[in-house]
Design an enzyme around this catalytic site. Structure first.
Site, PDB file in Angstrom:
ATOM      1  N   HIS A 168       0.849  -1.195   0.000  1.00 28.60           N
ATOM      2  CA  HIS A 168       0.000   0.000   0.000  1.00 28.60           C
ATOM      3  C   HIS A 168       0.880   1.238   0.000  1.00 28.60           C
ATOM      4  O   HIS A 168       1.830   1.338   0.784  1.00 28.60           O
ATOM      5  CB  HIS A 168      -0.892  -0.031   1.251  1.00 28.60           C
ATOM      6  CG  HIS A 168      -1.844   1.118   1.371  1.00 28.60           C
ATOM      7  ND1 HIS A 168      -2.916   1.289   0.526  1.00 28.60           N
ATOM      8  CD2 HIS A 168      -1.879   2.160   2.257  1.00 28.60           C
ATOM      9  CE1 HIS A 168      -3.585   2.383   0.887  1.00 28.60           C
ATOM     10  NE2 HIS A 168      -2.973   2.928   1.925  1.00 28.60           N
ATOM     11  N   ASN A 187      -2.616   8.721   4.511  1.00 25.36           N
ATOM     12  CA  ASN A 187      -2.932   7.341   4.132  1.00 25.36           C
ATOM     13  C   ASN A 187      -4.364   7.322   3.623  1.00 25.36           C
ATOM     14  O   ASN A 187      -5.301   7.619   4.379  1.00 25.36           O
ATOM     15  CB  ASN A 187      -2.767   6.415   5.341  1.00 25.36           C
ATOM     16  CG  ASN A 187      -2.948   4.949   4.988  1.00 25.36           C
ATOM     17  OD1 ASN A 187      -3.687   4.600   4.071  1.00 25.36           O
ATOM     18  ND2 ASN A 187      -2.279   4.070   5.724  1.00 25.36           N
ATOM     19  N   CYS A 232      -4.220   3.521  -4.309  1.00 29.60           N
ATOM     20  CA  CYS A 232      -3.377   4.111  -3.257  1.00 29.60           C
ATOM     21  C   CYS A 232      -2.245   4.952  -3.841  1.00 29.60           C
ATOM     22  O   CYS A 232      -1.879   5.989  -3.272  1.00 29.60           O
ATOM     23  CB  CYS A 232      -2.829   3.031  -2.330  1.00 29.60           C
ATOM     24  SG  CYS A 232      -1.914   1.711  -3.156  1.00 29.60           S
TER      25      CYS A 232
END
Length: 273
Positions: A168, A187, A232
């Protein structure tokens, strides 16, 4: 207003520091390749990047001593999954940040890092942020290593270790503009920063407090923006780009940014071919 309207990028495949977007190519290359550009459809192409990466054009350029690789590196956006949801590689990410460092002359583009950066050799863990600010830290811009004062810093990290294939992407942005400086972790999945990142942020904070009176650390993680399994990378790059364009980190904690926005943002990130 669309979130993409808050930033200065566009779907053009030209590198963003170019002021004339009618053609991404230098005038010399345009002139030399006129016949190919005028009949690009016969090459099966619909863009300049497709033309100059076509085998026939590359062979012609080699005969003429034309440096098409330099054109691609400095006058076009990076290659990458523009029109699909392919996962971003570290090359897609670093080459994009390198190009942004041409447009934003006070931006320090740090190469990607895996999460075990404390014990593995990564530039991210070796950077002295005071040297970044003073122009004493080396960075790679326009095909060469330079030193220049920077008041912004960006890096994309992977939450996997260097022994893995990647999990990620997350973003780090350091803002040394204005009265209150900030060290920010973003994030898109809404997860808090892991231990290595917390320690890095605190260490950088202590560095910067030696030269500036107010420095804060921020975890921009209170909203789960990402719902897909693929975006991501675009989210991480978008955070850095938005911050470079003076979109406040507060925007990312006040409303969700959708995966559909990131599908569109891919066309802002990468060239056509």
């Amino acid at each position: 207003m669309s979130i993409l309207e808050k930033i200065t990028s566009s779907p053009s495949e030209c590198a963003e520091h170019l002021t004339n977007k009618d053609s991404c190519l230098s005038k010399k290359i345009q002139k030399e390749l006129t016949s190919f550009l005028q009949k690009k459809e016969t090459l099966g192409c619909d863009s300049e990047s497709c033309v100059i990466t076509h085998p026939a054009v590359k062979a012609y350029a080699q005969q003429k001593g034309l440096d098409l690789s330099k054109e691609l590196e400095t006058r076009f956006k990076a290659p990458g999954p523009r029109n699909n949801t392919g996962l971003l590689t570290n090359f897609n990410i670093d080459e994009t940040l390198q190009r942004w460092a041409i447009k934003y002359t006070k931006f320090f583009n740090c190469p990607f890092s895996m999460m075990d950066f404390e014990r593995v050799h990564y530039k991210f863990n070796q950077v002295d942020m005071v040297k970044v600010y003073k122009g004493e830290e080396l960075q790679y811009v326009e095909g060469k290593v330079v030193k220049r004062p920077c008041n912004t810093f960006g890096c994309v990290l992977n939450t996997d270790f260097s022994t893995g294939t990647g999990k990620h992407w997350v973003a780090i942005f350091v803002d040394m503009r204005g009265d209150c400086w900030s060290i920010e972790y973003f994030n898109s999945a809404g997860n808090s920063p892991p231990g290595p990142v917390i320690r890095w942020m605190e260490r950088v904070k202590q560095q910067l407090l030696k030269i500036h009176h107010t420095v804060k650390t921020l975890a921009v993680t209170n909203i789960r923006h990402q719902r897909s399994q693929t975006e991501c990378g675009p989210y991480s790059l978008f955070y850095i780009r938005a911050r470079l364009d003076n979109v406040s980190y507060a925007h990312f904690i006040s409303a969700r940014i959708t995966d559909e926005d990131m599908y569109k943002f891919r066309t802002h990130l990468f060239r056509i071919a």
